[in-house]
Design a protein around this motif. Sequence first.
Motif, mmCIF file in Angstrom:
data_model
loop_
_atom_site.group_PDB
_atom_site.id
_atom_site.type_symbol
_atom_site.label_atom_id
_atom_site.label_comp_id
_atom_site.label_asym_id
_atom_site.label_seq_id
_atom_site.Cartn_x
_atom_site.Cartn_y
_atom_site.Cartn_z
ATOM 1 N N THR A 118 0.835 -1.209 0.000
ATOM 2 C CA THR A 118 0.000 0.000 0.000
ATOM 3 C C THR A 118 0.869 1.258 0.000
ATOM 4 O OG1 THR A 118 -1.782 -1.148 1.173
ATOM 5 C CG2 THR A 118 -1.779 1.266 1.257
ATOM 6 N N LYS A 119 1.912 1.267 0.825
ATOM 7 C CA LYS A 119 2.817 2.416 0.869
ATOM 8 C C LYS A 119 3.503 2.630 -0.484
ATOM 9 C CE LYS A 119 4.007 2.663 5.795
ATOM 10 N NZ LYS A 119 3.779 4.130 5.913
ATOM 11 N N ILE A 120 3.923 1.544 -1.112
ATOM 12 C CA ILE A 120 4.567 1.647 -2.420
ATOM 13 C C ILE A 120 3.596 2.223 -3.444
ATOM 14 C CG2 ILE A 120 5.538 0.307 -4.318
ATOM 15 C CD1 ILE A 120 6.703 -1.597 -2.230
ATOM 16 N N ASP A 121 2.360 1.734 -3.451
ATOM 17 C CA ASP A 121 1.356 2.239 -4.390
ATOM 18 C C ASP A 121 1.087 3.728 -4.167
ATOM 19 O OD1 ASP A 121 1.135 -0.236 -5.551
ATOM 20 O OD2 ASP A 121 -0.638 -0.826 -4.400
ATOM 21 N N GLN A 122 1.088 4.139 -2.909
ATOM 22 C CA GLN A 122 0.869 5.554 -2.602
ATOM 23 C C GLN A 122 2.012 6.410 -3.129
ATOM 24 O OE1 GLN A 122 0.349 5.461 1.654
ATOM 25 N NE2 GLN A 122 -1.837 4.926 1.534
ATOM 26 N N CYS A 123 3.230 5.903 -3.008
ATOM 27 C CA CYS A 123 4.382 6.619 -3.546
ATOM 28 C C CYS A 123 4.246 6.803 -5.052
ATOM 29 C CB CYS A 123 5.676 5.868 -3.237
ATOM 30 S SG CYS A 123 6.224 5.955 -1.523
ATOM 31 N N ILE A 124 3.941 5.734 -5.744
ATOM 32 C CA ILE A 124 3.848 5.783 -7.200
ATOM 33 C C ILE A 124 2.724 6.718 -7.631
ATOM 34 C CG2 ILE A 124 3.370 4.412 -9.258
ATOM 35 C CD1 ILE A 124 4.687 2.044 -7.860
ATOM 36 N N ALA A 125 1.601 6.699 -6.888
ATOM 37 C CA ALA A 125 0.472 7.559 -7.235
ATOM 38 C C ALA A 125 0.829 9.033 -7.108
ATOM 39 C CB ALA A 125 -0.722 7.226 -6.338
ATOM 40 N N ARG A 126 1.709 9.380 -6.185
ATOM 41 C CA ARG A 126 2.084 10.777 -5.966
ATOM 42 C C ARG A 126 3.116 11.261 -6.974
ATOM 43 N NH1 ARG A 126 4.938 11.642 -2.183
ATOM 44 N NH2 ARG A 126 5.227 9.685 -1.069
ATOM 45 N N TRP A 127 3.879 10.331 -7.542
ATOM 46 C CA TRP A 127 4.928 10.745 -8.464
ATOM 47 C C TRP A 127 4.346 11.059 -9.837
ATOM 48 C CZ3 TRP A 127 8.247 5.942 -6.909
ATOM 49 C CH2 TRP A 127 8.753 6.143 -5.620
ATOM 50 N N SER A 128 5.081 11.838 -10.598
ATOM 51 C CA SER A 128 4.639 12.177 -11.945
ATOM 52 C C SER A 128 4.719 10.945 -12.833
ATOM 53 C CB SER A 128 5.505 13.302 -12.512
ATOM 54 O OG SER A 128 6.863 12.886 -12.562
ATOM 55 N N GLU A 129 4.083 11.033 -13.992
ATOM 56 C CA GLU A 129 4.103 9.912 -14.926
ATOM 57 C C GLU A 129 5.485 9.772 -15.542
ATOM 58 O OE1 GLU A 129 1.075 10.397 -17.780
ATOM 59 O OE2 GLU A 129 -0.578 10.334 -16.335
ATOM 60 N N GLY A 130 5.677 8.718 -16.307
ATOM 61 C CA GLY A 130 6.974 8.497 -16.935
ATOM 62 C C GLY A 130 7.703 7.382 -16.237
ATOM 63 N N SER A 131 8.749 7.763 -15.466
ATOM 64 C CA SER A 131 9.552 6.761 -14.783
ATOM 65 C C SER A 131 8.726 6.000 -13.761
ATOM 66 C CB SER A 131 10.757 7.421 -14.104
ATOM 67 O OG SER A 131 10.335 8.365 -13.143
ATOM 68 N N LEU A 138 7.537 -2.751 -12.404
ATOM 69 C CA LEU A 138 8.455 -3.563 -11.616
ATOM 70 C C LEU A 138 7.777 -4.059 -10.339
ATOM 71 C CD1 LEU A 138 11.787 -1.528 -11.905
ATOM 72 C CD2 LEU A 138 11.285 -3.739 -12.959
ATOM 73 N N VAL A 139 7.034 -3.163 -9.687
ATOM 74 C CA VAL A 139 6.356 -3.521 -8.434
ATOM 75 C C VAL A 139 5.296 -4.586 -8.679
ATOM 76 C CG1 VAL A 139 4.833 -2.670 -6.623
ATOM 77 C CG2 VAL A 139 6.817 -1.308 -7.325
ATOM 78 N N ASP A 140 4.486 -4.385 -9.730
ATOM 79 C CA ASP A 140 3.440 -5.365 -10.041
ATOM 80 C C ASP A 140 4.047 -6.730 -10.337
ATOM 81 O OD1 ASP A 140 1.508 -3.456 -9.684
ATOM 82 O OD2 ASP A 140 1.296 -2.985 -11.819
ATOM 83 N N HIS A 141 5.187 -6.729 -11.029
ATOM 84 C CA HIS A 141 5.863 -8.002 -11.328
ATOM 85 C C HIS A 141 6.391 -8.643 -10.046
ATOM 86 C CE1 HIS A 141 8.273 -10.931 -13.542
ATOM 87 N NE2 HIS A 141 9.280 -10.625 -12.738
ATOM 88 N N ALA A 142 6.974 -7.812 -9.169
ATOM 89 C CA ALA A 142 7.557 -8.348 -7.936
ATOM 90 C C ALA A 142 6.509 -8.958 -7.025
ATOM 91 C CB ALA A 142 8.317 -7.247 -7.192
ATOM 92 N N PHE A 143 5.303 -8.395 -7.023
ATOM 93 C CA PHE A 143 4.264 -8.849 -6.107
ATOM 94 C C PHE A 143 3.353 -9.914 -6.713
ATOM 95 C CE2 PHE A 143 5.568 -5.224 -3.654
ATOM 96 C CZ PHE A 143 5.248 -5.550 -2.350
ATOM 97 N N ARG A 144 3.727 -10.442 -7.850
ATOM 98 C CA ARG A 144 2.940 -11.541 -8.413
ATOM 99 C C ARG A 144 3.056 -12.776 -7.524
ATOM 100 N NH1 ARG A 144 4.710 -12.827 -14.368
ATOM 101 N NH2 ARG A 144 6.661 -13.050 -13.225
ATOM 102 N N VAL A 145 1.988 -13.551 -7.454
ATOM 103 C CA VAL A 145 2.032 -14.781 -6.656
ATOM 104 C C VAL A 145 2.539 -15.916 -7.530
ATOM 105 C CG1 VAL A 145 0.179 -14.051 -5.124
ATOM 106 C CG2 VAL A 145 -0.385 -15.331 -7.193
ATOM 107 N N ASN A 146 3.228 -16.892 -6.889
ATOM 108 C CA ASN A 146 3.746 -18.042 -7.616
ATOM 109 C C ASN A 146 2.694 -19.139 -7.707
ATOM 110 O OD1 ASN A 146 3.696 -19.199 -5.057
ATOM 111 N ND2 ASN A 146 5.895 -18.899 -4.718
ATOM 112 N N LYS A 147 3.105 -20.312 -8.162
ATOM 113 C CA LYS A 147 2.161 -21.416 -8.329
ATOM 114 C C LYS A 147 1.567 -21.870 -7.016
ATOM 115 C CE LYS A 147 4.353 -23.198 -12.544
ATOM 116 N NZ LYS A 147 5.021 -24.376 -13.173
ATOM 117 N N GLN A 148 2.275 -21.609 -5.920
ATOM 118 C CA GLN A 148 1.773 -21.990 -4.590
ATOM 119 C C GLN A 148 0.894 -20.903 -3.991
ATOM 120 O OE1 GLN A 148 5.209 -22.409 -5.400
ATOM 121 N NE2 GLN A 148 4.617 -24.475 -6.010
ATOM 122 N N GLY A 149 0.653 -19.842 -4.765
ATOM 123 C CA GLY A 149 -0.197 -18.770 -4.278
ATOM 124 C C GLY A 149 0.502 -17.835 -3.316
ATOM 125 N N ARG A 150 1.820 -17.826 -3.333
ATOM 126 C CA ARG A 150 2.576 -16.970 -2.428
ATOM 127 C C ARG A 150 3.387 -15.946 -3.212
ATOM 128 N NH1 ARG A 150 5.114 -21.440 1.816
ATOM 129 N NH2 ARG A 150 3.151 -22.002 2.845
#
Length: 210
Positions: A118-131, A138-150
């Motif tokens: 949640t804190k990470i998402d809030q940071c990204i929402a406050r930053w300008s677009e682009g980078s 990167l964050v969405d990829h990192a927080f993906r769940v594996n085959k075990q659902g973790r």
Amino acid sequence: MNPQQTDSTNLIPEGFRRNGQNHLVPEAQIKAIDKLRDDVVMSIVTKARHVQQSMAMFKASAMNDITDFVDLSAEEYDINWGGTKGNITLISFDGRYKLIRAMGEHRIFDERIQAAKTKIDQCIARWSEGSSEQIKALVDHAFRVNKQGRIDVNQVLSLRQLDIDEPEWRDAMDAIADSIQITGTSTYLRLYERQESGNYQQIPLDISKL
């Protein structure tokens, strides 16, 4: 003929086989090809169980040998550290073979990982677009769940390598670190043989790599 036995509590009467629905079926009603398929599968599984048991005994014996040697080696310096801890590399006198005992931790995240996300998402929402869009990917990829659902611990920890000097981001990174729980450890044994090139190649004990 003695009754077949699938486990200690599940006896199959003579002349019957148990099907996938857990029903007893008379062998006279089973097609010959289905019987043959069952025989082939059960024969291979039985052999595999013996191989599995042999490999388990080999691993236990090898680990004990390494532990005993590490303790013996430590005695030269009047140290008793217990050879079961830490990663160990042993190389044969001629350098041809290398053994590695590696200790791996099983790590998971507790509920605090959601606060970090949640804190990470809030940071990204406050930053300008682009980078920030790239960081969000990167964050969405990192927080993906594996085959075990973790959530994969290593993927999330890779976010800590990003050079972002933002208080809320640093708080999120601290929350990630705090949310890691150690649930156990595993011991791995890897064997290597030196090739003519000088590089070490692992001796495969995984049946799929033989």
